[in-house]
Design a protein around this motif. Structure first.
Motif, PDB file in Angstrom:
ATOM      1  N   LEU A  13       0.079  -1.653 -12.286  1.00 55.24           N
ATOM      2  CA  LEU A  13       1.198  -1.863 -11.365  1.00 55.24           C
ATOM      3  C   LEU A  13       1.184  -0.861 -10.212  1.00 55.24           C
ATOM      4  CD1 LEU A  13       3.968  -2.715 -13.967  1.00 55.24           C
ATOM      5  CD2 LEU A  13       2.926  -4.293 -12.319  1.00 55.24           C
ATOM      6  N   SER A  14       0.868   0.396 -10.493  1.00 53.67           N
ATOM      7  CA  SER A  14       0.825   1.371  -9.389  1.00 53.67           C
ATOM      8  C   SER A  14      -0.324   1.052  -8.429  1.00 53.67           C
ATOM      9  CB  SER A  14       0.740   2.798  -9.915  1.00 53.67           C
ATOM     10  OG  SER A  14      -0.467   3.020 -10.582  1.00 53.67           O
ATOM     11  N   PHE A  15      -1.463   0.564  -8.963  1.00 53.10           N
ATOM     12  CA  PHE A  15      -2.580   0.148  -8.107  1.00 53.10           C
ATOM     13  C   PHE A  15      -2.139  -0.989  -7.177  1.00 53.10           C
ATOM     14  CE2 PHE A  15      -5.919  -3.029  -7.491  1.00 53.10           C
ATOM     15  CZ  PHE A  15      -6.809  -2.305  -6.714  1.00 53.10           C
ATOM     16  N   ILE A  16      -1.487  -1.995  -7.717  1.00 50.20           N
ATOM     17  CA  ILE A  16      -1.054  -3.144  -6.902  1.00 50.20           C
ATOM     18  C   ILE A  16      -0.001  -2.720  -5.883  1.00 50.20           C
ATOM     19  CG2 ILE A  16       0.237  -5.330  -7.003  1.00 50.20           C
ATOM     20  CD1 ILE A  16      -1.415  -6.006  -9.521  1.00 50.20           C
ATOM     21  N   GLN A  17       0.965  -1.922  -6.300  1.00 46.41           N
ATOM     22  CA  GLN A  17       2.014  -1.484  -5.376  1.00 46.41           C
ATOM     23  C   GLN A  17       1.439  -0.693  -4.200  1.00 46.41           C
ATOM     24  OE1 GLN A  17       4.732   0.659  -7.902  1.00 46.41           O
ATOM     25  NE2 GLN A  17       5.439  -1.198  -8.913  1.00 46.41           N
ATOM     26  N   GLU A  18       0.455   0.144  -4.465  1.00 48.42           N
ATOM     27  CA  GLU A  18      -0.110   0.990  -3.411  1.00 48.42           C
ATOM     28  C   GLU A  18      -1.104   0.260  -2.517  1.00 48.42           C
ATOM     29  OE1 GLU A  18      -1.510   4.690  -5.083  1.00 48.42           O
ATOM     30  OE2 GLU A  18       0.323   4.868  -6.267  1.00 48.42           O
ATOM     31  N   THR A  19      -1.861  -0.682  -3.067  1.00 44.98           N
ATOM     32  CA  THR A  19      -2.899  -1.344  -2.269  1.00 44.98           C
ATOM     33  C   THR A  19      -2.422  -2.649  -1.641  1.00 44.98           C
ATOM     34  OG1 THR A  19      -3.810  -2.492  -4.207  1.00 44.98           O
ATOM     35  CG2 THR A  19      -4.790  -0.354  -3.617  1.00 44.98           C
ATOM     36  N   GLN A  20      -1.332  -3.218  -2.152  1.00 50.26           N
ATOM     37  CA  GLN A  20      -0.834  -4.501  -1.647  1.00 50.26           C
ATOM     38  C   GLN A  20       0.679  -4.457  -1.460  1.00 50.26           C
ATOM     39  OE1 GLN A  20      -3.195  -7.452  -4.324  1.00 50.26           O
ATOM     40  NE2 GLN A  20      -3.474  -5.360  -5.076  1.00 50.26           N
ATOM     41  N   PRO A  21       1.141  -3.549  -0.609  1.00 48.18           N
ATOM     42  CA  PRO A  21       2.590  -3.360  -0.478  1.00 48.18           C
ATOM     43  C   PRO A  21       3.338  -4.590   0.054  1.00 48.18           C
ATOM     44  CG  PRO A  21       1.409  -2.114   1.205  1.00 48.18           C
ATOM     45  CD  PRO A  21       0.387  -2.644   0.260  1.00 48.18           C
ATOM     46  N   LYS A  22       2.725  -5.374   0.946  1.00 51.26           N
ATOM     47  CA  LYS A  22       3.417  -6.561   1.482  1.00 51.26           C
ATOM     48  C   LYS A  22       3.616  -7.615   0.398  1.00 51.26           C
ATOM     49  CE  LYS A  22       1.638  -5.990   6.137  1.00 51.26           C
ATOM     50  NZ  LYS A  22       0.712  -6.493   7.144  1.00 51.26           N
ATOM     51  N   GLU A  23       2.574  -7.867  -0.384  1.00 51.68           N
ATOM     52  CA  GLU A  23       2.679  -8.847  -1.462  1.00 51.68           C
ATOM     53  C   GLU A  23       3.679  -8.389  -2.516  1.00 51.68           C
ATOM     54  OE1 GLU A  23      -0.102  -7.682  -0.176  1.00 51.68           O
ATOM     55  OE2 GLU A  23      -1.358  -9.387   0.415  1.00 51.68           O
ATOM     56  N   TRP A  24       3.647  -7.087  -2.813  1.00 54.69           N
ATOM     57  CA  TRP A  24       4.582  -6.536  -3.797  1.00 54.69           C
ATOM     58  C   TRP A  24       6.025  -6.672  -3.301  1.00 54.69           C
ATOM     59  CZ3 TRP A  24       4.601  -5.350  -8.725  1.00 54.69           C
ATOM     60  CH2 TRP A  24       5.701  -4.649  -9.233  1.00 54.69           C
ATOM     61  N   ALA A  25       6.260  -6.347  -2.042  1.00 52.57           N
ATOM     62  CA  ALA A  25       7.618  -6.445  -1.476  1.00 52.57           C
ATOM     63  C   ALA A  25       8.113  -7.889  -1.503  1.00 52.57           C
ATOM     64  CB  ALA A  25       7.634  -5.904  -0.051  1.00 52.57           C
ATOM     65  N   TYR A  26       7.224  -8.843  -1.200  1.00 49.37           N
ATOM     66  CA  TYR A  26       7.579 -10.264  -1.251  1.00 49.37           C
ATOM     67  C   TYR A  26       8.022 -10.650  -2.663  1.00 49.37           C
ATOM     68  CZ  TYR A  26       6.768 -15.323  -1.510  1.00 49.37           C
ATOM     69  OH  TYR A  26       6.889 -16.665  -1.745  1.00 49.37           O
ATOM     70  N   LEU A  27       7.237 -10.283  -3.663  1.00 51.64           N
ATOM     71  CA  LEU A  27       7.557 -10.624  -5.042  1.00 51.64           C
ATOM     72  C   LEU A  27       8.830  -9.907  -5.505  1.00 51.64           C
ATOM     73  CD1 LEU A  27       6.690 -12.196  -7.556  1.00 51.64           C
ATOM     74  CD2 LEU A  27       5.326 -10.203  -8.220  1.00 51.64           C
ATOM     75  N   GLU A  28       8.967  -8.659  -5.112  1.00 54.44           N
ATOM     76  CA  GLU A  28      10.152  -7.885  -5.506  1.00 54.44           C
ATOM     77  C   GLU A  28      11.419  -8.479  -4.899  1.00 54.44           C
ATOM     78  OE1 GLU A  28      10.714  -3.213  -6.366  1.00 54.44           O
ATOM     79  OE2 GLU A  28      10.078  -3.717  -4.339  1.00 54.44           O
ATOM     80  N   ASN A  29      11.314  -8.991  -3.680  1.00 48.48           N
ATOM     81  CA  ASN A  29      12.449  -9.629  -3.022  1.00 48.48           C
ATOM     82  C   ASN A  29      12.896 -10.883  -3.784  1.00 48.48           C
ATOM     83  OD1 ASN A  29      14.362  -9.930  -0.861  1.00 48.48           O
ATOM     84  ND2 ASN A  29      13.057 -11.555  -0.035  1.00 48.48           N
ATOM     85  N   LEU A  30      11.922 -11.600  -4.358  1.00 49.00           N
ATOM     86  CA  LEU A  30      12.231 -12.818  -5.117  1.00 49.00           C
ATOM     87  C   LEU A  30      12.694 -12.517  -6.540  1.00 49.00           C
ATOM     88  CD1 LEU A  30       9.211 -15.105  -4.191  1.00 49.00           C
ATOM     89  CD2 LEU A  30      11.555 -15.340  -3.392  1.00 49.00           C
ATOM     90  N   GLN A  31      12.040 -11.583  -7.202  1.00 51.35           N
ATOM     91  CA  GLN A  31      12.232 -11.379  -8.637  1.00 51.35           C
ATOM     92  C   GLN A  31      13.135 -10.202  -9.011  1.00 51.35           C
ATOM     93  OE1 GLN A  31      10.947 -13.421 -11.276  1.00 51.35           O
ATOM     94  NE2 GLN A  31      10.971 -14.681  -9.440  1.00 51.35           N
ATOM     95  N   LYS A  32      13.403  -9.340  -8.066  1.00 49.61           N
ATOM     96  CA  LYS A  32      14.274  -8.172  -8.309  1.00 49.61           C
ATOM     97  C   LYS A  32      13.792  -7.338  -9.504  1.00 49.61           C
ATOM     98  CE  LYS A  32      17.040  -9.806  -5.101  1.00 49.61           C
ATOM     99  NZ  LYS A  32      16.419  -9.832  -3.841  1.00 49.61           N
ATOM    100  N   GLU A  33      14.649  -7.182 -10.532  1.00 43.31           N
ATOM    101  CA  GLU A  33      14.294  -6.330 -11.672  1.00 43.31           C
ATOM    102  C   GLU A  33      13.242  -6.963 -12.591  1.00 43.31           C
ATOM    103  OE1 GLU A  33      17.489  -9.025 -12.833  1.00 43.31           O
ATOM    104  OE2 GLU A  33      17.463  -7.534 -11.245  1.00 43.31           O
ATOM    105  N   LYS A  34      12.923  -8.236 -12.376  1.00 43.58           N
ATOM    106  CA  LYS A  34      11.911  -8.918 -13.187  1.00 43.58           C
ATOM    107  C   LYS A  34      10.515  -8.871 -12.544  1.00 43.58           C
ATOM    108  CE  LYS A  34      15.121 -12.382 -14.968  1.00 43.58           C
ATOM    109  NZ  LYS A  34      15.380 -13.825 -14.988  1.00 43.58           N
ATOM    110  N   THR A  35      10.362  -8.136 -11.462  1.00 43.64           N
ATOM    111  CA  THR A  35       9.109  -8.143 -10.700  1.00 43.64           C
ATOM    112  C   THR A  35       7.908  -7.764 -11.559  1.00 43.64           C
ATOM    113  OG1 THR A  35      10.337  -7.566  -8.705  1.00 43.64           O
ATOM    114  CG2 THR A  35       7.955  -7.261  -8.630  1.00 43.64           C
ATOM    115  N   GLU A  36       8.000  -6.637 -12.239  1.00 42.14           N
ATOM    116  CA  GLU A  36       6.858  -6.168 -13.039  1.00 42.14           C
ATOM    117  C   GLU A  36       6.516  -7.157 -14.142  1.00 42.14           C
ATOM    118  OE1 GLU A  36       7.654  -2.186 -14.385  1.00 42.14           O
ATOM    119  OE2 GLU A  36       7.590  -1.374 -12.336  1.00 42.14           O
TER     120      GLU A  36
END
Length: 196
Positions: free
Chosen positions: A51-74
């Motif tokens: 998860l830390s690898f994805i968050q750091e290398t793909q911040p736009k994709e992570w932000a998109y998913l986090e916006n949709l899923q909120k606390e269920k993102t991970e």
């Protein structure tokens, strides 16, 4: 009188070399108790590193998913990753090469060496890969067995090794016997094309 070199000493040497000379970091294990519970035995991966690898290398994709899923993102991301890893049509190698889909976005779990040094962004993404060496990894939620050495890329276990020491009367035949008789090939951790 005990032999001067035990299996643990062999593990020490390999781990030391990989960390000091080959760019690996120490993964969670019994010998690194601060992260011993980091490995998810049900999913057979290390979610913290992944998860830390994805968050750091793909911040736009992570932000998109986090916006949709909120606390269920991970949880959502890990579930979709495992669906792809366990799929007959995808599997570990395809996911490593091409990534996996989660809510319409492609997430990469590894970056390969760029063909040239002309693009600093692709060079940096390659350098951001996290290689770990884990000793005595407890890999199953069914029983308390461990594997001597596991090499992982960004939290995904790829290579396992059972170390044997001829100075203590062990040979490669002992390792083969251990893989054939003491390891369950139906265990997700050992399933061909899904994990190691």
């Amino acid at each position: 009188m005990p032999a001067p070199y035990q299996e643990k000493d062999f593990e020490d040497v390999i781990e030391d070399y990989l960390i000091k000379k080959a760019g690996y970091c120490r993964g969670g294990s019994r010998t690194a108790p601060t992260d011993k519970d980091a490995f998810d035995r049900i999913r057979c991966l290390d979610p913290k590193i992944l998860l830390s690898f994805i968050q750091e290398t793909q911040p736009k994709e992570w932000a998109y998913l986090e916006n949709l899923q909120k606390e269920k993102t991970e949880e959502t991301l890990l579930d979709d990753l495992c669906r792809a890893l366990n799929s007959e049509h995808e599997g570990c190698l395809k996911v490593l090469r091409h990534g996996f889909k989660c809510f319409g976005k492609t997430f990469k779990v590894a970056y390969f060496a760029p063909a040239s040094g002309l693009n600093p962004e692709t060079q940096q993404l390659y350098k951001d890969n996290r290689l770990t060496v884990t000793r005595q990894l407890h890999y199953s939620d069914k029983y308390e067995k461990s594997i001597d050495l596991v090499l992982s890329l960004n939290g995904l276990p790829l290579v396992t090794a059972e170390l044997k020491n001829p100075l203590t009367g062990q040979t490669v035949q002992h390792a083969i016997h251990q893989y054939k008789n003491d390891r369950d090939p139906k265990d997700l951790f050992f399933q061909f094309k899904k994990r190691t």
